[in-house]
Design a protein around this motif. Structure first.
Motif, mmCIF file in Angstrom:
data_model
loop_
_atom_site.group_PDB
_atom_site.id
_atom_site.type_symbol
_atom_site.label_atom_id
_atom_site.label_comp_id
_atom_site.label_asym_id
_atom_site.label_seq_id
_atom_site.Cartn_x
_atom_site.Cartn_y
_atom_site.Cartn_z
ATOM 1 N N LYS A 70 40.861 117.311 -32.640
ATOM 2 C CA LYS A 70 41.666 117.860 -33.739
ATOM 3 C C LYS A 70 43.095 118.148 -33.275
ATOM 4 C CE LYS A 70 37.598 119.761 -36.014
ATOM 5 N NZ LYS A 70 36.795 120.964 -36.362
ATOM 6 N N GLU A 71 43.242 118.632 -32.057
ATOM 7 C CA GLU A 71 44.588 118.886 -31.524
ATOM 8 C C GLU A 71 45.368 117.585 -31.382
ATOM 9 O OE1 GLU A 71 44.209 120.997 -27.857
ATOM 10 O OE2 GLU A 71 43.434 122.821 -28.800
ATOM 11 N N PHE A 72 44.692 116.520 -30.936
ATOM 12 C CA PHE A 72 45.401 115.248 -30.764
ATOM 13 C C PHE A 72 45.880 114.696 -32.108
ATOM 14 C CE2 PHE A 72 45.499 110.656 -30.979
ATOM 15 C CZ PHE A 72 46.490 110.392 -30.043
ATOM 16 N N PHE A 73 45.007 114.631 -33.092
ATOM 17 C CA PHE A 73 45.392 114.023 -34.367
ATOM 18 C C PHE A 73 46.404 114.870 -35.137
ATOM 19 C CE2 PHE A 73 41.366 111.577 -33.799
ATOM 20 C CZ PHE A 73 41.964 110.326 -33.774
ATOM 21 N N ALA A 74 46.562 116.155 -34.762
ATOM 22 C CA ALA A 74 47.575 117.004 -35.387
ATOM 23 C C ALA A 74 48.965 116.768 -34.794
ATOM 24 C CB ALA A 74 47.183 118.472 -35.229
ATOM 25 N N LEU A 75 49.051 115.992 -33.720
ATOM 26 C CA LEU A 75 50.341 115.713 -33.087
ATOM 27 C C LEU A 75 51.184 114.805 -33.979
ATOM 28 C CD1 LEU A 75 49.046 115.172 -29.437
ATOM 29 C CD2 LEU A 75 50.483 117.064 -30.238
ATOM 30 N N PRO A 76 52.510 114.795 -33.794
ATOM 31 C CA PRO A 76 53.386 113.974 -34.635
ATOM 32 C C PRO A 76 53.034 112.487 -34.563
ATOM 33 C CG PRO A 76 54.675 115.559 -33.366
ATOM 34 C CD PRO A 76 53.269 115.614 -32.832
ATOM 35 N N GLU A 77 53.249 111.799 -35.678
ATOM 36 C CA GLU A 77 52.928 110.374 -35.780
ATOM 37 C C GLU A 77 53.642 109.544 -34.724
ATOM 38 O OE1 GLU A 77 51.079 106.988 -37.596
ATOM 39 O OE2 GLU A 77 50.698 109.137 -37.744
ATOM 40 N N ASP A 78 54.916 109.841 -34.461
ATOM 41 C CA ASP A 78 55.659 109.032 -33.487
ATOM 42 C C ASP A 78 55.116 109.220 -32.071
ATOM 43 O OD1 ASP A 78 56.595 111.617 -33.250
ATOM 44 O OD2 ASP A 78 58.709 111.075 -33.183
ATOM 45 N N TYR A 79 54.571 110.404 -31.790
ATOM 46 C CA TYR A 79 53.944 110.616 -30.481
ATOM 47 C C TYR A 79 52.676 109.765 -30.360
ATOM 48 C CZ TYR A 79 51.452 112.690 -26.595
ATOM 49 O OH TYR A 79 50.774 112.843 -25.412
ATOM 50 N N LYS A 80 51.822 109.804 -31.382
ATOM 51 C CA LYS A 80 50.565 109.043 -31.334
ATOM 52 C C LYS A 80 50.831 107.543 -31.256
ATOM 53 C CE LYS A 80 49.043 111.199 -35.051
ATOM 54 N NZ LYS A 80 48.216 111.674 -36.182
ATOM 55 N N ARG A 81 51.825 107.081 -31.994
ATOM 56 C CA ARG A 81 52.090 105.641 -32.056
ATOM 57 C C ARG A 81 52.568 105.056 -30.729
ATOM 58 N NH1 ARG A 81 52.312 102.486 -36.655
ATOM 59 N NH2 ARG A 81 51.728 103.588 -38.582
ATOM 60 N N GLU A 125 42.425 106.984 -39.024
ATOM 61 C CA GLU A 125 43.115 106.656 -37.784
ATOM 62 C C GLU A 125 42.133 106.969 -36.659
ATOM 63 O OE1 GLU A 125 46.476 109.242 -36.947
ATOM 64 O OE2 GLU A 125 45.475 110.967 -37.860
ATOM 65 N N PHE A 126 42.300 106.310 -35.505
ATOM 66 C CA PHE A 126 41.330 106.566 -34.440
ATOM 67 C C PHE A 126 41.888 106.266 -33.064
ATOM 68 C CE2 PHE A 126 40.315 102.416 -36.390
ATOM 69 C CZ PHE A 126 40.312 101.542 -35.309
ATOM 70 N N TRP A 127 41.133 106.703 -32.049
ATOM 71 C CA TRP A 127 41.460 106.503 -30.636
ATOM 72 C C TRP A 127 40.227 105.926 -29.957
ATOM 73 C CZ3 TRP A 127 45.958 107.766 -27.797
ATOM 74 C CH2 TRP A 127 45.839 107.600 -26.409
ATOM 75 N N HIS A 128 40.441 104.921 -29.114
ATOM 76 C CA HIS A 128 39.322 104.283 -28.400
ATOM 77 C C HIS A 128 39.382 104.546 -26.900
ATOM 78 C CE1 HIS A 128 37.916 100.944 -31.431
ATOM 79 N NE2 HIS A 128 37.425 102.137 -31.695
ATOM 80 N N ILE A 129 38.216 104.871 -26.361
ATOM 81 C CA ILE A 129 38.027 105.063 -24.922
ATOM 82 C C ILE A 129 36.918 104.131 -24.475
ATOM 83 C CG2 ILE A 129 37.281 106.704 -23.131
ATOM 84 C CD1 ILE A 129 38.346 108.826 -25.436
ATOM 85 N N GLY A 130 37.175 103.377 -23.416
ATOM 86 C CA GLY A 130 36.182 102.446 -22.904
ATOM 87 C C GLY A 130 35.703 102.838 -21.523
ATOM 88 N N ARG A 131 34.943 101.954 -20.941
ATOM 89 C CA ARG A 131 34.386 102.212 -19.613
ATOM 90 C C ARG A 131 35.479 102.074 -18.547
ATOM 91 N NH1 ARG A 131 29.368 102.533 -18.497
ATOM 92 N NH2 ARG A 131 28.746 101.447 -20.401
ATOM 93 N N ASP A 132 35.536 103.042 -17.656
ATOM 94 C CA ASP A 132 36.459 102.955 -16.527
ATOM 95 C C ASP A 132 35.844 102.066 -15.450
ATOM 96 O OD1 ASP A 132 38.758 104.269 -17.198
ATOM 97 O OD2 ASP A 132 38.415 106.022 -15.934
ATOM 98 N N LEU A 133 36.493 100.950 -15.147
ATOM 99 C CA LEU A 133 35.990 100.025 -14.135
ATOM 100 C C LEU A 133 36.771 100.178 -12.843
ATOM 101 C CD1 LEU A 133 35.659 96.781 -16.310
ATOM 102 C CD2 LEU A 133 33.812 98.293 -15.584
ATOM 103 N N PRO A 134 36.114 100.015 -11.702
ATOM 104 C CA PRO A 134 36.843 100.053 -10.432
ATOM 105 C C PRO A 134 37.760 98.847 -10.290
ATOM 106 C CG PRO A 134 34.551 99.419 -10.077
ATOM 107 C CD PRO A 134 34.668 99.799 -11.516
#
Length: 315
Positions: free
Chosen positions: A58-69, A100-109
């Protein structure tokens, strides 16, 4: 419309899996075969971690649009980082989704053989604790997903660890979703009718009304788990692997009632994928004279690319 009451997706507890793995597999698998969906309690993802993840989301999506973009990656197919509002569209739909959304994937070595097709993660510098929280949540989802796949393997008459090599270092994605308040005259919906691409989806946040599945009788059935439970559904890859024995059911997120249109909605789906080179081919026990093999084999990577083009995330 029929006067009979709508069927209900059953709630199953993962607490029973340790003491009665076959019984849990039967209950969970039966729900999948009937609805393409199940509701799962006692899934093992710590509530403290979930609460922290909701706060940071919720804190992230409340940030300004230009920051998220600045974390949007053009041409990246939405695989990592930020995807702006009104970008994704359901396959075959005329209107984009209100999300709107944010994606997190697997961290690979470094040097991992899949790094050529699985992009590195992108991390914002705020809110504080974003990276640490969502890496921890990704791992918790991953562990719960492995247990549920083990139940599916049992239900299909296979070894409980059958899926382990298929999903080791799999291309799974965790999505942080924000559906903003909906204008009264909006022609779009929060998420148009669609099916998921992956093997199974594990979803937190469906307590807020809106999620519906298309039942076999053609009616839309609301899916509203009790507090703390998870919604789990079949994706197209598992449907293809099981030759449609387990159906990837069409679902949507409808707009709220007028009195709740000012309320935002948040959810966190975890799209559990196999490794990119996994071959999706109908399992022999799911192919019969009455149900002949429906689709040709395809790798998970090629299938994912094909579907991302269809939903507007990849050119």
């Amino acid at each position: 419309m029929l006067d009979t009451p709508l069927a209900e997706v059953p709630l199953v507890s993962m607490k029973t899996q340790a003491e009665d793995p076959d019984g849990f597999a039967q209950a969970f698998g039966s729900s999948f075969q009937r609805f393409g969906f199940a509701m799962v309690s006692d899934h093992g993802v710590p509530q403290e971690l979930i609460d922290r993840a909701w706060r940071i989301t919720k804190e992230f999506f409340a940030l300004p649009e230009d920051y998220k973009r600045q974390y949007h990656i053009p041409g990246g197919g939405g695989a990592r980082g930020y995807t702006p509002f009104k970008t994704e569209i359901a396959k075959g739909a005329a209107l984009v989704d209100l999300k709107e959304f944010w994606h997190i994937g697997r961290d690979l070595p470094a040097g991992h053989p899949y790094s050529a097709v699985m992009a590195p993660n992108v991390w914002p510098d705020r809110p504080e604790g974003f990276k640490e929280t969502f890496l921890e949540l990704f791992a918790a989802f991953d562990a719960a997903g492995d247990r549920l796949l083990s139940a599916i393997a049992r239900y299909l008459g296979m070894a409980p660890d059958w899926f382990d090599p298929a999903v080791k270092d799999g291309n799974s994605v965790m999505r942080l979703l924000h559906y903003p308040p909906v204008p009264a005259d909006a022609p779009e919906v929060r998420a148009g009718a669609h099916e998921d691409i992956n093997l199974i989806t594990l979803l937190l946040g469906a307590e807020e009304a809106g999620l519906q599945l298309l039942d076999k009788d053609g009616r839309w059935l609301p899916v509203k788990p009790p507090e703390g439970a998870m919604v789990v559904n079949v994706g197209d890859m598992l449907q293809r692997l099981t030759n449609h024995v387990l159906p990837s059911t069409t679902h949507r997120v409808v707009n709220p009632a007028p009195e709740r249109r000012h309320v935002p909605r948040y959810s966190m789906p975890f799209f559990l994928h196999p490794a990119p080179d996994f071959l999706i081919k109908a399992l022999p026990q799911c192919v019969t004279a009455e149900n002949p093999e429906r689709e040709p084999p395809i790798t998970a990577h090629d299938y994912l690319a094909e579907r991302l083009r269809e939903i507007g995330l990849k050119n």
